[in-house]
Motif scaffolding. Structure first.
Motif, PDB file in Angstrom:
ATOM      1  N   PRO A  20       0.866  -1.263   0.074  1.00  0.00           N
ATOM      2  CA  PRO A  20       0.037  -0.167   0.104  1.00  0.00           C
ATOM      3  C   PRO A  20       0.932   1.423  -0.028  1.00  0.00           C
ATOM      4  N   LEU A  21       2.067   1.192  -0.545  1.00  0.00           N
ATOM      5  CA  LEU A  21       2.976   2.465  -0.438  1.00  0.00           C
ATOM      6  C   LEU A  21       2.160   3.628  -1.340  1.00  0.00           C
ATOM      7  N   SER A  22       2.046   4.776  -0.827  1.00  0.00           N
ATOM      8  CA  SER A  22       1.257   5.905  -1.634  1.00  0.00           C
ATOM      9  C   SER A  22       1.685   7.129  -1.105  1.00  0.00           C
ATOM     10  N   PRO A  23       1.844   8.215  -1.984  1.00  0.00           N
ATOM     11  CA  PRO A  23       1.859   9.479  -1.280  1.00  0.00           C
ATOM     12  C   PRO A  23       1.057  10.155  -0.631  1.00  0.00           C
ATOM     13  N   ASP A  24      -0.180   9.436  -0.607  1.00  0.00           N
ATOM     14  CA  ASP A  24      -1.282   9.952   0.354  1.00  0.00           C
ATOM     15  C   ASP A  24      -1.281   9.390   1.604  1.00  0.00           C
ATOM     16  N   GLU A  25      -0.393   8.264   1.923  1.00  0.00           N
ATOM     17  CA  GLU A  25      -0.504   7.458   3.089  1.00  0.00           C
ATOM     18  C   GLU A  25       0.893   7.826   3.698  1.00  0.00           C
ATOM     19  N   HIS A  26       1.069   8.207   5.019  1.00  0.00           N
ATOM     20  CA  HIS A  26       2.218   8.983   5.637  1.00  0.00           C
ATOM     21  C   HIS A  26       2.661   7.735   6.819  1.00  0.00           C
ATOM     22  N   LEU A  27       1.899   7.050   7.341  1.00  0.00           N
ATOM     23  CA  LEU A  27       2.450   6.270   8.517  1.00  0.00           C
ATOM     24  C   LEU A  27       2.259   4.680   8.226  1.00  0.00           C
ATOM     25  N   TYR A  28       3.411   3.962   8.326  1.00  0.00           N
ATOM     26  CA  TYR A  28       3.670   2.641   7.802  1.00  0.00           C
ATOM     27  C   TYR A  28       4.236   1.823   8.906  1.00  0.00           C
ATOM     28  N   THR A  29       4.029   0.448   9.058  1.00  0.00           N
ATOM     29  CA  THR A  29       4.957  -0.307   9.916  1.00  0.00           C
ATOM     30  C   THR A  29       5.312  -1.418   8.816  1.00  0.00           C
ATOM     31  N   LEU A  30       6.766  -1.824   9.296  1.00  0.00           N
ATOM     32  CA  LEU A  30       7.106  -3.036   8.216  1.00  0.00           C
ATOM     33  C   LEU A  30       7.567  -4.126   9.418  1.00  0.00           C
ATOM     34  N   THR A  31       6.936  -5.065   9.538  1.00  0.00           N
ATOM     35  CA  THR A  31       7.114  -6.211  10.589  1.00  0.00           C
ATOM     36  C   THR A  31       7.170  -7.532  10.164  1.00  0.00           C
ATOM     37  N   LEU A  32       8.587  -7.923  10.336  1.00  0.00           N
ATOM     38  CA  LEU A  32       9.210  -8.990   9.798  1.00  0.00           C
ATOM     39  C   LEU A  32      10.005  -9.722  11.135  1.00  0.00           C
ATOM     40  N   PRO A  33      10.286 -11.202  11.067  1.00  0.00           N
ATOM     41  CA  PRO A  33      10.889 -11.730  11.851  1.00  0.00           C
ATOM     42  C   PRO A  33      12.500 -11.348  11.742  1.00  0.00           C
ATOM     43  N   THR A  34      13.428 -11.595  12.805  1.00  0.00           N
ATOM     44  CA  THR A  34      14.728 -11.248  12.496  1.00  0.00           C
ATOM     45  C   THR A  34      15.211 -12.142  11.618  1.00  0.00           C
ATOM     46  N   GLY A  35      16.364 -11.866  10.543  1.00  0.00           N
ATOM     47  CA  GLY A  35      16.726 -12.626   9.751  1.00  0.00           C
ATOM     48  C   GLY A  35      15.933 -12.676   8.409  1.00  0.00           C
ATOM     49  N   LEU A  36      15.082 -11.974   8.222  1.00  0.00           N
ATOM     50  CA  LEU A  36      14.367 -11.964   7.105  1.00  0.00           C
ATOM     51  C   LEU A  36      14.584 -10.721   6.204  1.00  0.00           C
ATOM     52  N   GLY A  37      15.617 -10.082   6.373  1.00  0.00           N
ATOM     53  CA  GLY A  37      16.184  -8.916   5.430  1.00  0.00           C
ATOM     54  C   GLY A  37      15.170  -7.729   5.466  1.00  0.00           C
ATOM     55  N   LYS A  38      15.087  -7.321   6.692  1.00  0.00           N
ATOM     56  CA  LYS A  38      14.312  -6.179   6.874  1.00  0.00           C
ATOM     57  C   LYS A  38      15.123  -4.778   6.593  1.00  0.00           C
TER      58      LYS A  38
END
Length: 804
Positions: free
Chosen positions: A270-288
Motif C-alpha cells: 500500500p505504499l502511496s504518496p497519500d499515506e504517511h504512516l507505515y509499519t514493516l514487521t518481519l522476523p529477525t533474519g528476514l532481510g528488513k
C-alpha cells in the motif's frame, strides 16, 4: 555603492546578507511548511533573515574583525539585529503589526538566537533592562549612518520593504525607549492567551522551520562559500539491482525464498504518496534492512512523481554497533545502481563518524575541508542519511543551535526507524504525538521496522500482509521458560553442553556476566568469549567477527548483542527481561534457519547470592511484571506462539504500564515552545514531578552520573593513538591553528574511541586522570591492574558497578 562594512574578514556585509537570503529562500521554497507560505509571514521572515547581521555594523564589531578590538558585550550583534528588525518591521507592517504578532515574534527570536541555543519563548519576552539599554545605546551610537544605510539599500528585498529600511540613530533609540517596552508587554499578554488556546505542534514546527532556514543558510554561506550540494537522483529499483548482482536469480526455497517473498509483497503493497504512516514487521533474519530501503526508495519515487519533489530518506537506528554495518550495506546497494557514490547520495552521521564530505563527477573528486565537511554532514545535505535515534529525535525535539539547523531536512522526509522497540517505553506516548504531528505539519513519512512492533502508531498501515505468516513459517526454535529464581552458581553447576552445539549466555549486568564467565570457564574445556561494554569497542568487534566465523562455541554477553548484531547460536540462555527484549534476543537463535537445526531459547531468572533479581536492577519493574504475567502458565512455546504474545503485551504496557507524566510534560513543552531554562534535573527520565519540563530535558539515553569514560591502552596502536592526541594538544599550545587541531582530532576520533569504555568508577580506585585530554587513562604499564584481557575493565562488586 559598497557600504564598507564587513560580516567576516574580507566579506562585505551586504554580500553575506544577500547570499544568506538567497540560500534561505531556496531552503524555504523546498522545505517551508504551510504556516510560512502566507505571503505576509514569508515576507517578514525574509526581512529578518536579511537583517540577521545588522548589528555587525557597529564600530565595535568592525574593530574586532580588523583585530583592533576585543569580543565583549559591545561587539555582540544578535540582540541589536533582532531589535532593529522589530523596529523596521513594525514600521513596514503599520496597522497590520498586531494581526501578525506571532510571525513577527518568531522572526525576532530566530534572529536573536541565530548563534545560540533556544530558550523558552516565555522567557524571551522582555524589553532591554537598564544595563542592556546602556550597551544598546552605545552600539547604536557606534553605527556609521551612511555606511549602514548603504548596506540596507543593497539588500535584495522587495522595494516596499527596502524603502522602510532606514537607519536613524535617534529614531531607533527613541523606539527602544518608548515603544519597545509596550510591544514586549503586549507580547507577554498575547503569549499567555495563545498558550492556553494552542492545541498542537503547528507553531512549534513552523518556528523551527524558519529558524532552521536562517541557521543553515548562514552557516553554508560562511563555511562553504554558499555552496549548497545539488540533489541527486536515486533509482527506485536500486535494491533490486543489488540483489541481482550479489545474489543472482531469486531463490525458490529456504530462508532466501521467504526473504524474496516478503520483499515482493512489501513493494507491491500500500505504499502511496497519500499515506504517511507505515509499519514493516518481519522476523529477525528476514532481510528488513534491504526490504525497508527498497520500500523507502519506492515511496520516494511515488512522491516525486506525484509532487515533483523527491523526499530525503533519514534511516535511524538505536545502536552505533549496527549503524556502520547497515551503512556499508546501503553504500553497496547504491554503488550497484549508480556505479559511484558520493556524500550527496549517502552520509553516515553520529558522534564518531568520519565527517569527510565528497562530491564526485566522473573521475574528479572534490573533497571539502574539515569545517565544510562537518557543516554539510551535520546539516544532512544528502539524499540518505544513516544516523542514530539520538540524532533524529534531537532534531525533532531541537533546542540546540546545531540540531535546529537541520530541521528543514525533515520537511517531507521519509523517516525509516529500525529496531523501533528500543525507544524507552516512557517516551512512547510522546513519540506517537511527535511523529504524527511531523506528518501533519511537515509532511513527513514514517516507516517503523522491527520484528517486535510496539503499539506506537495506531493508525499506521502495515506493509507486510499478515506478518504472522512469516513468523509461523520461520518456526526455528523452541522457547523454554524457567522463571524460578536461580543463582549463577546453581546454573553453572547443572549446565551440561551438547556436543557440536553453540551457546550464548546473556546476562543483564556486567558483574553478572563476568561472574558467569568465570564459572563457565572453570567448568568447560573450551574457550569462552566474553562481550560487554567494559571491553573496548575494538576488541568487541574482533570478538563478534570471530563468533561469526565460528571460532568460538561458547559466548557470555550482556544485552549489547540483543538487536541488530548478525550472530547465530544453537542454544541461548537469556536472563529475565521485558518481553520485547526477550524476543529480540531469541532472534540470535538459529537465526539463519540452518537445515536440520532446531534452536532452543531458554528464559531463566538469575539472582545474586542475596536472592535479588539482576533484571530488577536495570529494567522497569512494571515492564517485568507485565512480562511475567504474559509468560505465566507457559513452560514451553514454539517460536510463532512466543511471538504471538507480543501484541497483547504491547497493548497491555501501553494501557497500564507506561507512566504518562513525563511524555505529557514534554509534549506541553513542545506545544508551548519551552526549549530550555532553569531546571533541577537534566534528563526527563529522572523527573519525579514532570510539571514545567523543558524540551532540553528530553534524553533517549538516561544519564548515568556515576559512569566515566576511560581510555585503555590495550595494544601498541592504542598507545600510538593516545600519543597522537597528546601531540595535537602540544602543537596547539605552541601556537598552532585551532581549526587545524580540531580537524586533526576529528580525523583521529573514530580510532580514539575504539579504546574508550564507559564504566563506574570510585575516586579511590580510579586510574590516572589526564588533565590535558580530560579523560581517565589506563596506561599500558599498569594495564593488568585495571583491565582483564578476557573480561574487560575490572570493577568491584556492588550496585554501583552492575549496569551493563
Amino acid at each position: 555603492m559598497a557600504s564598507g562594512l564587513y560580516s567576516h574578514p574580507g566579506v562585505p556585509l551586504e554580500a553575506h546578507s544577500n547570499r544568506v537570503l538567497a540560500l534561505a529562500r531556496q531552503l524555504l521554497d523546498e522545505a517551508a511548511p504551510a504556516w510560512w507560505q502566507a505571503p505576509r509571514r514569508r515576507a517578514l521572515l525574509e526581512m529578518g533573515i536579511a537583517l540577521h547581521d545588522f548589528g555587525k555594523a557597529t564600530d565595535y564589531f568592525q574593530a574586532v574583525l580588523r583585530g583592533e578590538g576585543r569580543k565583549d558585550a559591545f561587539s555582540r550583534h544578535a540582540r541589536l539585529s533582532a531589535l532593529f528588525f522589530l523596529h523596521r518591521a513594525a514600521a513596514w507592517l503599520g496597522e497590520e503589526a498586531e494581526a501578525h504578532w506571532l510571525p513577527l515574534l518568531f522572526t525576532y527570536l530566530a534572529v536573536l538566537r541565530h548563534h545560540t541555543n533556544l530558550h523558552s519563548v516565555a522567557d524571551e519576552l522582555r524589553a532591554p533592562d537598564e544595563r542592556e539599554q546602556e550597551i544598546l545605546t552605545a552600539q547604536i551610537r557606534a553605527i556609521p549612518s551612511e555606511k549602514a544605510n548603504a548596506y540596507l539599500a543593497a539588500l535584495n528585498l522587495p522595494a516596499e520593504q527596502r524603502a522602510t529600511l532606514v537607519f536613524n540613530a535617534d529614531t531607533f533609540q527613541a523606539w527602544l525607549a518608548e515603544e519597545a517596552p509596550a510591544l514586549f508587554r503586549a507580547w507577554r499578554r498575547r503569549w499567555r492567551r495563545w498558550k492556553r488556546e494552542a492545541k498542537d505542534a503547528a507553531a512549534y514546527f513552523a518556528f523551527l522551520a524558519g529558524f532552521s532556514a536562517l541557521l543553515d543558510a548562514d552557516k553554508l554561506e560562511a563555511g562553504t562559500q554558499a555552496h549548497r550540494p545539488a540533489r541527486v537522483a536515486l533509482p527506485a529499483d536500486a535494491v533490486a539491482r543489488y540483489k541481482r548482482k550479489v545474489f543472482g536469480p531469486p531463490a525458490t526455497e529456504g530462508l532466501n525464498a521467504l526473504r524474496e517473498q516478503a520483499y515482493q509483497e512489501v513493494l507491491s503493497g500500500p505504499l502511496s504518496p497519500d499515506e504517511h504512516l507505515y509499519t514493516l514487521t518481519l522476523p529477525t533474519g528476514l532481510g528488513k534492512t534491504l526490504t525497508g530501503l527498497a520500500a523507502a526508495l519506492n515511496l520516494r519515487q511515488k512522491v516525486r512523481e506525484a509532487t515533483g519533489r523527491a523526499p530525503r530518506i533519514i534511516y535511524a537506528l538505536p545502536f552505533l554497533s549496527i549503524i556502520d554495518q547497515n551503512a556499508a550495506t546501503l553504500e553497496q546497494v547504491l554503488k550497484a545502481a549508480l556505479g559511484q557514490v558520493d556524500s550527496r547520495a549517502l552520509v553516515k552521521h553520529h558522534h564518531l563518524a568520519d565527517l569527510q564530505y565528497q562530491e564526485r563527477a566522473g573521475e574528479t573528486v572534490r573533497e571539502f575541508d574539515y569545517a565544510a565537511s562537518r557543516l554539510l554532514t551535520e546539516g544532512w545535505h544528502t539524499e540518505i542519511v544513516v544516523t542514530t535515534f539520538v540524532q533524529l529525535f534531537d532534531t525533532l525535539l531541537a533546542w540546540r543551535n546545531a540540531t535546529a539547523r537541520r530541521v528543514n531536512k525533515l520537511r517531507g522526509a521519509i523517516l525509516l526507524l529500525d529496531e523501533v522497540q528500543a525507544l524507552p517505553a516512557v517516551y512512547w506516548p510522546l513519540m506517537r504525538r511527535l511523529l504524527t504531528e511531523a506528518v501533519t505539519h511537515l509532511g513527513a513519512y514514517v516507516i517503523l521496522m522491527t520484528a517486535t512492533q510496539p503499539y506506537l502508531l495506531e493508525d499506521a498501515r502495515e506493509l507486510v500482509p499478515q506478518p504472522a505468516r512469516y513468523f509461523k513459517a520461520l518456526d526455528r526454535l523452541d522457547v523454554h521458560i524457567q522463571l524460578a529464581p536461580q543463582t549463577l552458581e546453581e546454573f553453572a553447576a547443572t549446565f551440561t553442553p551438547e556436543p557440536g552445539k553453540s551457546y550464548l549466555f546473556m546476562a543483564n549486568t556486567i558483574a553478572a556476566a563476568q561472574q558467569l564467565y568465570g564459572l563457565l570457564t572453570e567448568a568447560l574445556d573450551e574457550d569462552v568469549v566474553f562481550l560487554s561494554t567494559g571491553v573496548t569497542p575494538k576488541e568487541r568487534l574482533e570478538r563478534i567477527r570471530a563468533l561469526k566465523e565460528g571460532r568460538y562455541r561458547f559466548a557470555v554477553s550482556t544485552q549489547l548483542i540483543e538487536a541488530g548484531v548478525d550472530v547465530d547460536f544453537d542454544v541461548i540462555y537469556r536472563d529475565l527481561a521485558p518481553l520485547d527484549s526477550l524476543v529480540q534476543a531469541a532472534g540470535r537463535c538459529n537465526r539463519n534457519l540452518r537445515p536440520g537445526v532446531r534452536g532452543r531459547f531458554h528464559i531463566v531468572h538469575w539472582v545474586d547470592e542475596n536472592g535479588r533479581s539482576f533484571a530488577r536492577w536495570i529494567y522497569d519493574p512494571v515492564l517485568l511484571e507485565h512480562t511475567q504475567k504474559h509468560l505465566e502458565g507457559h513452560t514451553r512455546l514454539r517460536e510463532p506462539d512466543f511471538l504471538a504474545l507480543l501484541a497483547a503485551y504491547f497493548r497491555d504496557v501501553w494501557e497500564t504500564g507506561i507512566p504518562q507524566a513525563v511524555s505529557e510534560a514534554l509534549w506541553e513543552a513542545v506545544r508551548t515552545l519551552r526549549f530550555d531554562g532553569e531546571k533541577d534535573k537534566a534528563c526527563a527520565q529522572q523527573l519525579e514531578q514532570a510539571d514545567g519540563a523543558f524540551i532540553s530535558q528530553f534524553c533517549l539515553i538516561e544519564q548515568q552520573p556515576y559512569k566515566r569514560e576511560v581510555f585503555v591502552q590495550v595494544d601498541e596502536d592504542a598507545v600510538a593513538v593516545w600519543q597522537e592526541a597528546k601531540a595535537i594538544l602540544r602543537d596547539l599550545r605552541r601556537g598552532g591553528d585551532l581549526w587545524a587541531a580540531r580537524e586533526r582530532f576529528a580525523r583521529l576520533k573514530p580510532r580514539f574511541f575504539q579504546y574508550v569504555v564507559s564504566v563506574a568508577l570510585k575516586p579511590e580506585t580510579a586510574p590516572h586522570w589526564d588533565d590535558d585530554l580530560r579523560i581517565y587513562v589506563v596506561q599500558q604499564e599498569v594495564l593488568d591492574m585495571f583491565y582483564d584481557r578476557k573480561t574487560g575493565f575490572k570493577r568491584k562488586s556492588g550496585t554501583s558497578a552492575l549496569w551493563a
